[in-house]
Design a protein around this motif. Structure first.
Motif: not given
Length: 63
Positions: A2-26
Motif C-alpha cells: 500500500k502507499n500514500r502516493l495519491k494522497v500526497l500528490r493531491a495535497e500538493r495539487d499535482w497531476s500524475q504527469q507533474d509527479l512523473a516529471d519530477r521523478l523522471e518516470v512516465s
C-alpha cells in the motif's frame, strides 16, 4: 504494498504527469504505483521519499 502516493500528490495539487516529471518516470508508472499494480524500485522509492521529504516507511506500507 500500500502507499500514500495519491494522497500526497493531491495535497500538493499535482497531476500524475507533474509527479512523473519530477521523478523522471512516465505518467503510467506513477499510475501503476498509485494503484498498487507496480512496486517501485528501491532507488525510485528513495527519490519519492526525498521529493516528499518523508521516510520511505511513511509513504509505503506492507499489505
Amino acid at each position: 504494498m500500500k502507499n500514500r502516493l495519491k494522497v500526497l500528490r493531491a495535497e500538493r495539487d499535482w497531476s500524475q504527469q507533474d509527479l512523473a516529471d519530477r521523478l523522471e518516470v512516465s505518467r503510467q508508472s506513477v499510475n501503476a504505483i498509485e494503484t498498487g499494480k507496480y512496486d517501485p524500485s528501491l532507488p525510485l522509492a528513495f527519490r519519492i521519499a526525498d521529493l516528499f521529504r518523508m521516510r520511505i516507511e511513511e509513504i509505503f506500507q506492507r499489505d
